[in-house]
Design a protein around this motif. Structure first.
Motif, PDB file in Angstrom:
ATOM      1  N   GLY A 389      -2.348 -11.173   8.100  1.00 56.30           N
ATOM      2  CA  GLY A 389      -1.991 -11.399   6.111  1.00 56.30           C
ATOM      3  C   GLY A 389      -0.539 -11.153   6.309  1.00 56.30           C
ATOM      4  N   ASN A 390      -0.300 -11.119   4.539  1.00 53.86           N
ATOM      5  CA  ASN A 390       0.565 -11.444   3.643  1.00 53.86           C
ATOM      6  C   ASN A 390       1.388  -9.648   4.024  1.00 53.86           C
ATOM      7  OD1 ASN A 390      -0.617  -9.350   1.981  1.00 53.86           O
ATOM      8  ND2 ASN A 390       0.420 -10.435   0.448  1.00 53.86           N
ATOM      9  N   LEU A 391       0.923  -9.622   4.515  1.00 60.04           N
ATOM     10  CA  LEU A 391       1.418  -7.716   5.420  1.00 60.04           C
ATOM     11  C   LEU A 391       1.592  -7.874   6.280  1.00 60.04           C
ATOM     12  CD1 LEU A 391       2.218  -4.916   5.120  1.00 60.04           C
ATOM     13  CD2 LEU A 391      -0.110  -3.907   4.997  1.00 60.04           C
ATOM     14  N   ALA A 392       1.309  -8.838   7.491  1.00 63.38           N
ATOM     15  CA  ALA A 392       1.316  -8.567   8.646  1.00 63.38           C
ATOM     16  C   ALA A 392       1.470 -10.043   9.500  1.00 63.38           C
ATOM     17  CB  ALA A 392       0.680  -7.994  10.131  1.00 63.38           C
ATOM     18  N   PRO A 393       2.339 -10.844   8.466  1.00 70.58           N
ATOM     19  CA  PRO A 393       2.424 -12.541   8.892  1.00 70.58           C
ATOM     20  C   PRO A 393       2.284 -12.979  10.564  1.00 70.58           C
ATOM     21  CG  PRO A 393       4.159 -11.998   7.484  1.00 70.58           C
ATOM     22  CD  PRO A 393       3.456 -10.663   7.995  1.00 70.58           C
ATOM     23  N   ASN A 394       3.291 -11.710  11.412  1.00 70.20           N
ATOM     24  CA  ASN A 394       2.838 -12.470  12.921  1.00 70.20           C
ATOM     25  C   ASN A 394       2.029 -11.226  13.371  1.00 70.20           C
ATOM     26  OD1 ASN A 394       5.358 -13.996  11.913  1.00 70.20           O
ATOM     27  ND2 ASN A 394       6.599 -12.756  12.884  1.00 70.20           N
ATOM     28  N   GLY A 395       1.513 -10.639  13.075  1.00 70.85           N
ATOM     29  CA  GLY A 395      -0.412  -9.811  13.151  1.00 70.85           C
ATOM     30  C   GLY A 395       0.858  -8.463  13.516  1.00 70.85           C
ATOM     31  N   ALA A 396      -0.674  -7.355  13.418  1.00 75.94           N
ATOM     32  CA  ALA A 396      -0.883  -6.092  13.883  1.00 75.94           C
ATOM     33  C   ALA A 396      -2.242  -6.082  14.727  1.00 75.94           C
ATOM     34  CB  ALA A 396      -0.637  -5.362  12.410  1.00 75.94           C
ATOM     35  N   VAL A 397      -1.764  -4.622  15.237  1.00 73.05           N
ATOM     36  CA  VAL A 397      -3.763  -4.535  16.478  1.00 73.05           C
ATOM     37  C   VAL A 397      -3.771  -3.570  16.019  1.00 73.05           C
ATOM     38  CG1 VAL A 397      -2.207  -6.079  18.298  1.00 73.05           C
ATOM     39  CG2 VAL A 397      -2.334  -3.107  18.146  1.00 73.05           C
ATOM     40  N   LEU A 398      -5.546  -3.450  16.236  1.00 67.59           N
ATOM     41  CA  LEU A 398      -6.455  -2.397  16.146  1.00 67.59           C
ATOM     42  C   LEU A 398      -7.497  -2.299  17.306  1.00 67.59           C
ATOM     43  CD1 LEU A 398      -7.833  -1.111  12.940  1.00 67.59           C
ATOM     44  CD2 LEU A 398      -9.282  -1.904  14.627  1.00 67.59           C
ATOM     45  N   LYS A 399      -7.485  -1.141  17.606  1.00 66.65           N
ATOM     46  CA  LYS A 399      -8.883  -1.061  18.813  1.00 66.65           C
ATOM     47  C   LYS A 399      -9.958  -0.541  18.361  1.00 66.65           C
ATOM     48  CE  LYS A 399      -8.657   1.869  23.129  1.00 66.65           C
ATOM     49  NZ  LYS A 399      -8.215   2.872  23.266  1.00 66.65           N
ATOM     50  N   PRO A 400     -10.804  -1.241  18.104  1.00 67.58           N
ATOM     51  CA  PRO A 400     -11.885  -1.244  17.608  1.00 67.58           C
ATOM     52  C   PRO A 400     -12.790  -0.239  18.333  1.00 67.58           C
ATOM     53  CG  PRO A 400     -11.597  -3.714  17.771  1.00 67.58           C
ATOM     54  CD  PRO A 400     -10.348  -2.853  18.001  1.00 67.58           C
ATOM     55  N   SER A 401     -12.705   0.896  19.310  1.00 65.10           N
ATOM     56  CA  SER A 401     -13.913   0.991  20.169  1.00 65.10           C
ATOM     57  C   SER A 401     -13.492   2.477  19.688  1.00 65.10           C
ATOM     58  CB  SER A 401     -13.358   1.050  21.496  1.00 65.10           C
ATOM     59  OG  SER A 401     -11.924   0.988  22.323  1.00 65.10           O
ATOM     60  N   ALA A 402     -12.155   2.951  19.676  1.00 70.70           N
ATOM     61  CA  ALA A 402     -11.332   3.825  18.731  1.00 70.70           C
ATOM     62  C   ALA A 402     -11.233   4.543  17.850  1.00 70.70           C
ATOM     63  CB  ALA A 402      -9.810   4.405  19.378  1.00 70.70           C
ATOM     64  N   ILE A 525      -0.439  -8.028  -4.094  1.00 71.35           N
ATOM     65  CA  ILE A 525       0.441  -7.763  -5.363  1.00 71.35           C
ATOM     66  C   ILE A 525       0.477  -9.941  -4.150  1.00 71.35           C
ATOM     67  CG2 ILE A 525       1.191  -5.573  -4.938  1.00 71.35           C
ATOM     68  CD1 ILE A 525       3.802  -7.430  -3.695  1.00 71.35           C
ATOM     69  N   SER A 526       1.478 -10.042  -6.188  1.00 72.24           N
ATOM     70  CA  SER A 526       1.204 -11.848  -5.838  1.00 72.24           C
ATOM     71  C   SER A 526       2.319 -12.200  -5.218  1.00 72.24           C
ATOM     72  CB  SER A 526       1.530 -12.024  -7.783  1.00 72.24           C
ATOM     73  OG  SER A 526       2.677 -11.557  -7.738  1.00 72.24           O
ATOM     74  N   ASP A 527       2.316 -13.464  -4.907  1.00 73.92           N
ATOM     75  CA  ASP A 527       2.928 -13.662  -3.621  1.00 73.92           C
ATOM     76  C   ASP A 527       4.558 -13.614  -4.507  1.00 73.92           C
ATOM     77  OD1 ASP A 527       1.438 -14.437  -2.222  1.00 73.92           O
ATOM     78  OD2 ASP A 527       0.936 -16.734  -2.435  1.00 73.92           O
ATOM     79  N   GLU A 528       4.539 -13.809  -5.702  1.00 72.08           N
ATOM     80  CA  GLU A 528       5.522 -14.085  -6.555  1.00 72.08           C
ATOM     81  C   GLU A 528       6.532 -12.414  -6.744  1.00 72.08           C
ATOM     82  OE1 GLU A 528       3.505 -16.802  -7.630  1.00 72.08           O
ATOM     83  OE2 GLU A 528       3.278 -15.012  -7.778  1.00 72.08           O
ATOM     84  N   ALA A 531       7.764 -11.881  -2.981  1.00 67.43           N
ATOM     85  CA  ALA A 531       9.270 -12.664  -2.536  1.00 67.43           C
ATOM     86  C   ALA A 531       9.800 -11.873  -3.131  1.00 67.43           C
ATOM     87  CB  ALA A 531       9.246 -14.223  -3.289  1.00 67.43           C
ATOM     88  N   THR A 532      10.007 -11.046  -4.794  1.00 67.48           N
ATOM     89  CA  THR A 532      11.060 -10.414  -5.098  1.00 67.48           C
ATOM     90  C   THR A 532      11.271  -9.021  -4.294  1.00 67.48           C
ATOM     91  OG1 THR A 532      10.693 -11.404  -7.347  1.00 67.48           O
ATOM     92  CG2 THR A 532      11.024 -10.101  -7.632  1.00 67.48           C
ATOM     93  N   ARG A 533      10.216  -8.479  -3.978  1.00 65.74           N
ATOM     94  CA  ARG A 533      10.533  -7.255  -3.195  1.00 65.74           C
ATOM     95  C   ARG A 533      11.597  -7.687  -2.257  1.00 65.74           C
ATOM     96  NH1 ARG A 533       5.111  -3.291  -3.224  1.00 65.74           N
ATOM     97  NH2 ARG A 533       4.848  -3.605  -5.666  1.00 65.74           N
TER      98      ARG A 533
END
Length: 581
Positions: A389-402, A525-528, A531-533
């Motif tokens: 998503g926009n917070l992790a464009p290249n990905g992030a991971v989570l372990k559902p079993s934990a 937050i908006s794409d704009e 991008a500004t931040r």
């Protein structure tokens, strides 16, 4: 699949050093003879390097590793090889600062050049802790000489007042109990003595046990290797048999590139989901795949692991420890279960020369409360969830079993910590504006930022939240966490904050939405505005000026591709260089 051996005899690599009567050969061979080796040992028999990560400052790779090396030697001698023990770089998570992960790539580089620069025909990779296992496999894969993994094995179960104590897992549990006022400091110190009661690696399904399982699932270790306790006599038998086997692997020219195929990596991903394995396996297997040139990505982790049920009832996801896993049948039982469900590439080759299915098809599950039936799985969709998503464009991971099921879809207000020091300064402050609905966000703890990407992602909760009886909150960072840890923790957020990824510009009060079922991680937050931040962002941390820290920060890649050094990608082989004498 059965491996078709190359023609034998052929000239071995080591003969470039030791074969013949020239001045240069006598130089190499003569010096070796000062250790009392007879002349006929240099007559063309395979020279096997036992790459031993034993160190008194790597507790997981303790004194038993020296004993295992002797058993490996015995097996090599029996099979007609010539064993030479070679000490190699050994980085321990519980002693190295700023983090052992910063030195995984240095260890892999050192191992690679140790293999390439010396008269070795094949390698036994004698490993234990969670960094030595991937680093030695990475180094060996880069050279592509016949290699076999022998792990040191997990320590025995711990017990405190009748309760099983899992190394690491109960450290986090007990420390939170102290902060919540449910356990005294004196009781915590008493419990400490039960956490590590024998030599060996973590007795939970932490990263060490996970990586031992990954080596076996990849086919790089003999079947059954992963779970045998360190002090069990059968661990020594496994070492001796592996010593015998590596000699034949050299004769057959059975190399890592023959074993480490795309199918092997997919088998490992599925096995990781079934055992409830560590999120650290993601970053290590991505790096290993990069060394052999396999097209293997974060998306493969999600695709292959999404429909895998977690059936191994071990801490931190379940209740048992590695001893029980071994007694139940260990990883071969898990691989057989995957194969019966058409979730295993059965023809994947192993170091035995036979297929992985041939190795496991006849094994028996001796305890269905440890290795569960599918209908009793801990998590129906285990594996590793890859969020984007926009917070992790290249990905992030989570372990559902934990993780906590009620938090897998969550929307909350961000409470931001700029780095680990900021977190430590604020987390115990009773005036911190935080409650259990918030999302804790920590920045600048990735491969470049920490530097090295430490295991700090499973941030402890604020005491005022713990006192309510709350034991979990959503936490997001670009860090890693120990494989022994648990919780609803988003890790490896990529690009990392120190590289200017979106995580760097999250502010207190921002709303974040995490939707694990739909694999979404969104900063509301908006794409704009985003991008500004990002355009206004400036690095806040000083970069190292010299030494390995500078090399690492300059050349380390993102977590989404394995956090390897960019100039180490790909298999470079092990040609014999020109003799310098």
């Amino acid at each position: 699949m059965t491996f078709k051996p190359a023609a034998w005899p052929r000239e071995l690599r080591s003969q470039a050093w030791y074969g013949g009567t020239s001045r240069d050969v006598i130089y190499h061979r003569g010096w070796m003879k000062n250790q009392g080796y007879p002349h006929d040992l240099f007559d063309g028999r395979p020279i096997i390097g036992i790459l031993n990560t034993w160190s008194e400052l790597t507790p997981c790779n303790g004194i038993h590793m020296k004993e295992l090396a002797e058993k490996v030697k015995a097996g090599i001698w029996e099979a007609g090889g010539f064993p030479v023990e070679v000490p190699v770089f050994s980085a321990s998570e519980n002693t190295y600062r700023p983090t052992a992960m910063m030195f995984r790539n240095l260890a892999a580089l050192a191992v690679e050049e140790t293999i390439r620069g010396q008269p070795i025909d094949g390698c036994v990779l004698l490993v234990g802790c969670d960094k030595t296992t991937p680093s030695l496999m990475m180094g060996a894969a880069s050279c592509d000489l016949p290699s076999i993994v022998v792990t040191g094995g997990p320590m025995l179960n711990g017990y405190y007042r009748g309760e099983r104590v899992g190394s690491g897992t109960h450290l986090w549990k007990f420390s939170e109990a102290v902060k919540a006022g449910e356990m005294t400091q004196e009781e915590f110190l008493e419990a400490e003595a039960s956490m590590s009661r024998s030599t060996g690696t973590c007795n939970t399904m932490g990263t060490a046990s996970t990586m031992a399982s990954m080596a076996e699932a990849l086919g790089m270790a003999m079947s059954g290797n992963a779970a045998i306790p360190a002090v069990d006599s059968r661990r020594r038998v496994m070492a001796q048999l592996s010593g015998r086997r590596i000699v034949q692997m050299v004769k057959d020219d059975l190399k890592p590139s023959d074993i480490l195929t795309k199918n092997a990596f997919e088998n490992a991903v599925r096995a990781n989901g079934a055992i409830g394995g560590s999120t650290n396996a993601v970053i290590h297997l991505l790096a290993l795949a990069g060394r052999v040139g396999i097209d293997f990505t974060l998306d493969d982790w999600d695709r292959c692991g999404r429909d895998i049920a977690t059936i191994v009832n071990l801490m931190p996801s379940g209740k048992y420890l590695m001893e029980e896993f071994f007694y139940a049948g260990g990883l071969p039982v898990v691989l057989k279960r995957l194969g019966e469900g058409d979730q295993l590439h059965k023809d994947a080759l192993t170091v035995s020369g036979a297929s992985i299915w041939d190795e496991v098809k006849d094994v028996i599950n001796h305890n269905e409360d440890v290795i569960l039936p599918l209908e009793s799985a801990l998590t129906k969709q285990g594996g590793i969830a890859v969020l984007k998503g926009n917070l992790a464009p290249n990905g992030a991971v989570l372990k559902p079993s934990a993780a906590s099921e009620h938090l897998l879809s969550h929307r909350g207000r961000a409470v931001v910590f700029e780095d680990i020091d900021d977190y430590k300064a604020k987390i115990n402050d009773e005036d911190l504006d935080i409650d259990e609905t918030c999302i804790m966000v920590m920045k600048n703890c990735g491969p470049k930022g920490y530097p090295g990407m430490a295991e700090v992602g499973n941030m402890g909760l604020p005491p005022k939240v713990l006192r309510k009886g709350i034991t979990d909150m959503v936490r997001i960072s670009d860090a890693r966490m120990s494989g022994t840890a648990y919780g609803t923790v988003v890790l490896h957020t990529s690009p990392e904050a120190a590289a200017g990824g979106p995580l760097a510009v999250v502010r207190n009060g921002d709303v974040i939405e995490m939707d694990v079922p739909n694999r979404r991680l969104h900063l509301d937050i908006s794409d704009e505005e985003l991008a500004t931040r990002l355009a206004e962002w400036k690095p806040t941390h000083e970069r190292a000026a010299t030494g390995y820290a500078w090399l690492h920060q300059t050349h380390v890649e993102g977590a989404d591709t394995g956090a390897d050094l960019d100039f180490l990608k790909g298999c470079r082989g092990a040609p014999v260089g020109k003799d310098s004498h």
